[in-house]
Scaffold this motif. Sequence first.
Motif, PDB file in Angstrom:
ATOM      1  N   PRO A 217       0.834  -1.199   0.000  1.00  0.00           N
ATOM      2  CA  PRO A 217       0.000   0.000   0.000  1.00  0.00           C
ATOM      3  C   PRO A 217       0.877   1.261   0.000  1.00  0.00           C
ATOM      4  O   PRO A 217       2.033   1.221   0.432  1.00  0.00           O
ATOM      5  CB  PRO A 217      -0.805  -0.116   1.295  1.00  0.00           C
ATOM      6  CG  PRO A 217      -0.029  -1.038   2.159  1.00  0.00           C
ATOM      7  CD  PRO A 217       0.746  -1.940   1.258  1.00  0.00           C
ATOM      8  N   SER A 218       0.315   2.340  -0.471  1.00  0.00           N
ATOM      9  CA  SER A 218       1.044   3.604  -0.512  1.00  0.00           C
ATOM     10  C   SER A 218       1.362   4.058   0.914  1.00  0.00           C
ATOM     11  O   SER A 218       0.465   4.158   1.758  1.00  0.00           O
ATOM     12  CB  SER A 218       0.190   4.648  -1.218  1.00  0.00           C
ATOM     13  OG  SER A 218       0.572   5.949  -0.841  1.00  0.00           O
TER      14      SER A 218
ATOM     15  N   ARG B  84      -0.101   6.650   6.056  1.00  0.00           N
ATOM     16  CA  ARG B  84       0.202   7.640   7.097  1.00  0.00           C
ATOM     17  C   ARG B  84      -0.970   8.589   7.281  1.00  0.00           C
ATOM     18  O   ARG B  84      -1.350   8.920   8.406  1.00  0.00           O
ATOM     19  CB  ARG B  84       1.461   8.430   6.732  1.00  0.00           C
ATOM     20  CG  ARG B  84       2.718   7.942   7.415  1.00  0.00           C
ATOM     21  CD  ARG B  84       3.838   8.974   7.365  1.00  0.00           C
ATOM     22  NE  ARG B  84       4.034   9.561   6.050  1.00  0.00           N
ATOM     23  CZ  ARG B  84       4.779   9.024   5.080  1.00  0.00           C
ATOM     24  NH1 ARG B  84       5.402   7.877   5.292  1.00  0.00           N
ATOM     25  NH2 ARG B  84       4.920   9.621   3.923  1.00  0.00           N
ATOM     26  N   ALA B  85      -1.551   9.027   6.161  1.00  0.00           N
ATOM     27  CA  ALA B  85      -2.672   9.970   6.220  1.00  0.00           C
ATOM     28  C   ALA B  85      -3.868   9.343   6.932  1.00  0.00           C
ATOM     29  O   ALA B  85      -4.519   9.981   7.766  1.00  0.00           O
ATOM     30  CB  ALA B  85      -3.053  10.396   4.811  1.00  0.00           C
ATOM     31  N   THR B  86      -4.150   8.075   6.610  1.00  0.00           N
ATOM     32  CA  THR B  86      -5.280   7.364   7.231  1.00  0.00           C
ATOM     33  C   THR B  86      -5.061   7.240   8.729  1.00  0.00           C
ATOM     34  O   THR B  86      -5.962   7.529   9.529  1.00  0.00           O
ATOM     35  CB  THR B  86      -5.434   5.956   6.610  1.00  0.00           C
ATOM     36  OG1 THR B  86      -5.542   6.102   5.207  1.00  0.00           O
ATOM     37  CG2 THR B  86      -6.652   5.252   7.131  1.00  0.00           C
ATOM     38  N   THR B  87      -3.852   6.818   9.117  1.00  0.00           N
ATOM     39  CA  THR B  87      -3.538   6.652  10.544  1.00  0.00           C
ATOM     40  C   THR B  87      -3.627   7.986  11.272  1.00  0.00           C
ATOM     41  O   THR B  87      -4.166   8.065  12.375  1.00  0.00           O
ATOM     42  CB  THR B  87      -2.125   6.036  10.714  1.00  0.00           C
ATOM     43  OG1 THR B  87      -2.047   4.869   9.904  1.00  0.00           O
ATOM     44  CG2 THR B  87      -1.852   5.672  12.160  1.00  0.00           C
ATOM     45  N   ALA B  88      -3.109   9.057  10.640  1.00  0.00           N
ATOM     46  CA  ALA B  88      -3.147  10.389  11.258  1.00  0.00           C
ATOM     47  C   ALA B  88      -4.594  10.828  11.478  1.00  0.00           C
ATOM     48  O   ALA B  88      -4.934  11.375  12.538  1.00  0.00           O
ATOM     49  CB  ALA B  88      -2.419  11.393  10.383  1.00  0.00           C
TER      50      ALA B  88
END
Length: 167
Positions: A94-95, A100-104
């Motif tokens: 995965p990208s 990172r954006a999803t987790t953030a």
Amino acid sequence: MPERETIERAQEDAREGKSPSTQAGEFVREEMHHIREGKHGASSTKQAIAIGLSKARRAGVELQPPSEGKVSGRTRKQAARDSAKGRADSDGKPSATRSRATTAALKRKGHTAASRSSLSKQARSSAKKRSAVARHRSAMKAVATKRTNGRTRASRRTSARRSRAKE
């Protein structure tokens, strides 16, 4: 990415002949643990469950997309896409940026979605939508895969619950 133990538990459920929803339950369970330990949050219990189901589909659990009319077309499409990803043989990573954006985004959400009371409320409201016949049918199906000591444990739990209710 689901933990190795979760995938192994789901595979064991599959070998025992348990339903895809039971197998997917392992991924939902993992998601609840992640929220409880503060890895990230979720805006609602429904969202937390949806994340777990999505992970299950991507891990190869043969879970059907929700039936038409129950969820939006967008959600159905995403569930079908997740299932296709689970069937694909590619090891496409995965990208990192998207992950990172999803987790953030999830880190900004609360942790009450995985609380006992929230889960209980969700389970009750979900069960209310099903007919008595549907609940009975799934209970009978569960008995078939429970084995002897599983049934004994379940009956003890039920009798204990009944005796508490009488008090």
